[in-house]
Design a protein around this motif. Structure first.
Motif, short mmCIF file in Angstrom:
data_model
loop_
_atom_site.label_atom_id
_atom_site.label_comp_id
_atom_site.label_asym_id
_atom_site.label_seq_id
_atom_site.Cartn_x
_atom_site.Cartn_y
_atom_site.Cartn_z
N ILE A 5 53.82 -32.77 -19.36
CA ILE A 5 53.26 -33.76 -18.44
C ILE A 5 54.09 -35.02 -18.61
O ILE A 5 54.22 -35.54 -19.72
CB ILE A 5 51.77 -34.02 -18.73
CG1 ILE A 5 50.99 -32.77 -18.39
CG2 ILE A 5 51.28 -35.22 -17.94
CD1 ILE A 5 49.51 -32.88 -18.50
N ILE A 39 50.74 -39.77 -16.48
CA ILE A 39 49.30 -39.74 -16.26
C ILE A 39 48.90 -41.11 -15.74
O ILE A 39 49.10 -42.12 -16.41
CB ILE A 39 48.52 -39.42 -17.55
CG1 ILE A 39 48.95 -38.06 -18.12
CG2 ILE A 39 47.02 -39.44 -17.28
CD1 ILE A 39 48.34 -37.73 -19.47
N PRO A 99 48.66 -35.28 -23.93
CA PRO A 99 48.16 -34.30 -22.96
C PRO A 99 47.30 -33.20 -23.59
O PRO A 99 46.42 -32.65 -22.94
CB PRO A 99 49.43 -33.70 -22.35
CG PRO A 99 50.49 -34.71 -22.60
CD PRO A 99 50.11 -35.40 -23.87
N MET A 144 48.13 -36.55 -12.45
CA MET A 144 48.96 -35.97 -13.51
C MET A 144 50.22 -35.40 -12.88
O MET A 144 50.13 -34.63 -11.92
CB MET A 144 48.25 -34.83 -14.24
CG MET A 144 46.79 -35.02 -14.51
SD MET A 144 46.48 -36.21 -15.77
CE MET A 144 44.73 -36.01 -15.95
#
Length: 157
Positions: A103, A106, A120, A133
């Protein structure tokens, strides 16, 4: 007398070693440093045909497939956003093998970037609203990275 011989002995040994290094570095023979440098040159390791085939293979390789099932999240509950089973994440390459998943961003409700302060694997939504995300699926293919990023929106209540 013993101390004097010991000190002069060290100087004599140092002079011998230093003269050997000078001869090696500045000698004109093939065994000297300059001779070794002169005999070495650039060497081709890959021909034009090989380079073209590799470049063509890299360019024609499809980006990894990436899909995530969006779920409603509960505030105060811890989630592993990289859990392939919980979020039904598909991150596969052209050969059908799983690729690296991460990821990269965010965004919390209120357009606040919380990527740097959030893990994450241990994500706990604290606010009510929409979390964005950005997932990334990447693989290394023939020393080149192929990656795909997609943004998914999760609602927390």
């Amino acid at each position: 007398m013993k101390a004097v011989i010991g000190e002069y002995g060290k100087v004599i040994i140092l002079a011998l070693v230093l003269s050997g290094m000078v001869l090696f570095l500045f000698g004109k023979g093939e065994d000297g440093f300059l001779g070794m440098l002169a005999s070495t040159g650039p060497a081709e390791t890959i021909g034009n045909k090989d380079t073209f085939a590799a470049a063509n293979a890299i360019a024609s390789r499809a980006l990894p497939e990436l899909s995530v099932r969006v779920k409603k999240l509960r505030r105060g509950t811890e989630y592993n956003l990289l859990d392939r089973d919980l979020f039904e994440i598909t991150a596969k390459n052209e050969d059908g093998e799983n690729v690296e998943l991460s990821i990269v961003r965010i965004i919390a409700p209120g357009e606040q970037d919380i990527t740097a302060v959030t893990e994450p694997e241990h994500f706990t939504p604290g606010l009510q609203g929409e979390y964005r995300m950005t997932y990334r699926a990447s693989e290394i293919y023939l020393a080149s990275e192929k990656a795909k990023e997609k943004e998914y929106r999760f609602i927390a209540d």
